[in-house]
Enzyme design. Structure first.
Site, PDB file in Angstrom:
ATOM      1  N   TYR A  63       0.934  -1.288  -0.010  1.00 12.07           N
ATOM      2  CA  TYR A  63       0.050  -0.125   0.127  1.00 12.07           C
ATOM      3  C   TYR A  63       0.848   1.324  -0.037  1.00 12.07           C
ATOM      4  CZ  TYR A  63      -3.547   3.087   1.702  1.00 12.07           C
ATOM      5  OH  TYR A  63      -4.527   4.333   1.773  1.00 12.07           O
ATOM      6  N   LYS A 100       0.992   4.111  -2.972  1.00  5.81           N
ATOM      7  CA  LYS A 100       0.758   5.598  -2.764  1.00  5.81           C
ATOM      8  C   LYS A 100       2.107   6.340  -3.025  1.00  5.81           C
ATOM      9  CE  LYS A 100      -3.582   5.047  -1.432  1.00  5.81           C
ATOM     10  NZ  LYS A 100      -4.596   5.703  -2.506  1.00  5.81           N
TER      11      LYS A 100
HETATM   12  N1  LIG Z   1      -9.877   5.821   5.118  1.00  5.99           N
HETATM   13  C1  LIG Z   1      -8.878   6.266   5.466  1.00  5.99           C
HETATM   14  O1  LIG Z   1      -8.591   6.541   6.732  1.00  5.99           O
HETATM   15  C2  LIG Z   1      -7.840   6.462   4.623  1.00  5.99           C
HETATM   16  C3  LIG Z   1      -6.443   7.009   4.852  1.00  5.99           C
HETATM   17  C4  LIG Z   1      -5.653   7.353   3.959  1.00  5.99           C
HETATM   18  C5  LIG Z   1      -5.915   7.380   2.652  1.00  5.99           C
HETATM   19  N2  LIG Z   1      -6.876   6.747   2.209  1.00  5.99           N
HETATM   20  C6  LIG Z   1      -7.425   6.560   0.609  1.00  5.99           C
HETATM   21  O2  LIG Z   1      -8.496   7.192   0.428  1.00  5.99           O
HETATM   22  C7  LIG Z   1      -9.072   6.562  -0.784  1.00  5.99           C
HETATM   23  C8  LIG Z   1     -10.642   6.291  -0.244  1.00  5.99           C
HETATM   24  O3  LIG Z   1     -10.685   5.514   1.024  1.00  5.99           O
HETATM   25  P1  LIG Z   1     -12.036   4.896   1.951  1.00  5.99           P
HETATM   26  O4  LIG Z   1     -11.639   4.943   3.127  1.00  5.99           O
HETATM   27  O5  LIG Z   1     -13.114   5.831   1.485  1.00  5.99           O
HETATM   28  O6  LIG Z   1     -12.127   3.611   1.080  1.00  5.99           O
HETATM   29  P2  LIG Z   1     -13.333   2.712   1.039  1.00  5.99           P
HETATM   30  O7  LIG Z   1     -13.025   1.130   0.772  1.00  5.99           O
HETATM   31  O8  LIG Z   1     -14.372   2.913   2.086  1.00  5.99           O
HETATM   32  O9  LIG Z   1     -13.858   3.062  -0.576  1.00  5.99           O
HETATM   33  C9  LIG Z   1     -13.072   2.824  -1.874  1.00  5.99           C
HETATM   34  C10 LIG Z   1     -14.061   2.623  -2.873  1.00  5.99           C
HETATM   35  O10 LIG Z   1     -13.355   2.238  -4.126  1.00  5.99           O
HETATM   36  C11 LIG Z   1     -14.013   1.322  -4.904  1.00  5.99           C
HETATM   37  N3  LIG Z   1     -12.858   0.681  -5.663  1.00  5.99           N
HETATM   38  C12 LIG Z   1     -12.147  -0.549  -5.175  1.00  5.99           C
HETATM   39  N4  LIG Z   1     -11.514  -0.961  -6.182  1.00  5.99           N
HETATM   40  C13 LIG Z   1     -12.049  -0.486  -7.250  1.00  5.99           C
HETATM   41  C14 LIG Z   1     -11.803  -0.500  -8.726  1.00  5.99           C
HETATM   42  N5  LIG Z   1     -10.782  -1.565  -8.957  1.00  5.99           N
HETATM   43  N6  LIG Z   1     -12.226   0.319  -9.566  1.00  5.99           N
HETATM   44  C15 LIG Z   1     -13.107   1.128  -9.202  1.00  5.99           C
HETATM   45  N7  LIG Z   1     -13.345   1.347  -7.798  1.00  5.99           N
HETATM   46  C16 LIG Z   1     -12.989   0.617  -6.947  1.00  5.99           C
HETATM   47  C17 LIG Z   1     -14.895   0.347  -3.740  1.00  5.99           C
HETATM   48  O11 LIG Z   1     -15.720  -0.541  -4.255  1.00  5.99           O
HETATM   49  C18 LIG Z   1     -15.069   1.583  -2.447  1.00  5.99           C
HETATM   50  O12 LIG Z   1     -16.514   1.991  -3.023  1.00  5.99           O
HETATM   51  C19 LIG Z   1      -8.317   5.508  -0.972  1.00  5.99           C
HETATM   52  O13 LIG Z   1      -7.534   5.658  -2.207  1.00  5.99           O
HETATM   53  C20 LIG Z   1      -7.677   5.011   0.305  1.00  5.99           C
HETATM   54  O14 LIG Z   1      -6.248   4.457   0.000  1.00  5.99           O
HETATM   55  C21 LIG Z   1      -8.177   6.716   3.086  1.00  5.99           C
END
Ligand SMILES: NC(=O)c1ccc[n+]([C@@H]2O[C@H](COP(=O)([O-])OP(=O)(O)OC[C@H]3O[C@@H](n4cnc5c(N)ncnc54)[C@H](O)[C@@H]3O)[C@@H](O)[C@H]2O)c1
Length: 249
Positions: free
Chosen positions: A152, A156
């Site tokens: 991961y 990133k």
């Molecule tokens: N939640 C956190 O604390 C956090 C922290 C740092 C970074 N992020 C980043 O923020 C972004 C969103 O995170 P989140 O927590 O909302 O995640 P989440 O898992 O709640 O949502 C991610 C969405 O992406 C969709 N997805 C997955 N694979 C896919 C693909 N191949 N094609 C199209 N859609 C796809 C999923 O179906 C889901 O709806 C991500 O890039 C994650 O790495 C999140």
């Protein structure tokens, strides 16, 4: 609420839930027409209904070039332009080095790094012809390094490098490419964490509290708007200051 995105068309990947859904709501409130993209079609319909007629839901896997090209064509056909791309979709497959499988590595790279590359490439000709565009990549504070997240963090970190390189390449077409790096954000994922693990993470948090999905959405709206016209190639950490102290890792 500012109204900075009137008549702009924005593609949001991973829009079905969490941070992507919050970004979609925020950009809608600021006047944008939204193309909601997610691999999971089920979660898109109710959000599209909530956002109203100026939104379009498209089920697509961003790691597949044919699906990305088709998605971008549908978006352009529906709304006539593409002004904003938010590469938000991302997945985790955590594990220490000895336990990470090749499949865990490949899946995370495919979605988190190859997916944004394919989406950027697919919108490029449209934004170039418009001589304007905003691309915002959602990375993570983990790009600085995080135990148990080799795949991961590397994905990133790669996306940070892609952001900086495309910022240089696309600047002459008035296309800005920036990244937002969320820290600890309150989502279903963090809500389901064991209490002890969450308490440990909160102790490392300078603010002592988690951020919200709306904090990330606000940063994305800013970078997507004219207010961010001279900001290019930057990584905006929205993490309550955690990235300032590497000891907190
Ligand atoms: N939640 C956190 O604390 C956090 C922290 C740092 C970074 N992020 C980043 O923020 C972004 C969103 O995170 P989140 O927590 O909302 O995640 P989440 O898992 O709640 O949502 C991610 C969405 O992406 C969709 N997805 C997955 N694979 C896919 C693909 N191949 N094609 C199209 N859609 C796809 C999923 O179906 C889901 O709806 C991500 O890039 C994650 O790495 C999140």
């Amino acid at each position: 609420m500012p109204n900075r995105l009137q008549n702009k068309v924005a593609i949001i990947t991973g829009a079905g839930q969490g941070i992507g859904a919050a970004i979609s709501r925020r950009l809608t409130r600021e006047g944008a027409k939204i193309v909601l993209v997610d691999i999971n079609a089920d979660c898109l319909e109710s959000l599209a209904h909530e956002l109203g007629t100026e939104s379009l839901a498209i089920a697509a896997d961003i790691s597949r070039k044919d699906q990305v090209l088709s998605m971008v064509k549908q978006a352009k056909d529906a709304f006539g332009s593409i002004d904003i791309l938010v590469n938000n979709a991302g997945i985790i497959r955590d594990g220490f080095l000895s336990r990470l499988s090749e499949d865990d590595w490949d899946k995370v790279m495919d979605v988190n790094l190859k997916g944004p590359f394919l989406c950027c490439q697919a919108v490029f000709d449209i934004m170039k012809a418009q001589n304007s565009g905003k691309i915002v990549n959602i990375v993570s504070r983990s790009w600085l390094g995080n135990i148990g997240q080799a795949n991961y963090s590397a994905s990133k970190g790669g996306l940070v490098s892609l952001t900086r390189t495309l910022a240089l390449e696309l600047a002459r077409f008035q296309i800005n490419v920036n990244a937002v790096a969320p820290g600890l954000i309150e989502t279903p994922m963090t809500k389901n964490m064991p209490e002890e693990a969450l308490a440990r993470l909160l102790r490392m948090q300078p603010t002592g509290k988690m951020g919200s999905v709306d904090d990330i959405a606000a940063a994305v709206a800013f970078l997507s708007s004219g207010d961010g016209d001279f900001i290019n190639g930057q990584i905006l950490h929205v993490d309550g200051g955690k990235s300032c102290g590497l000891l907190s890792l």
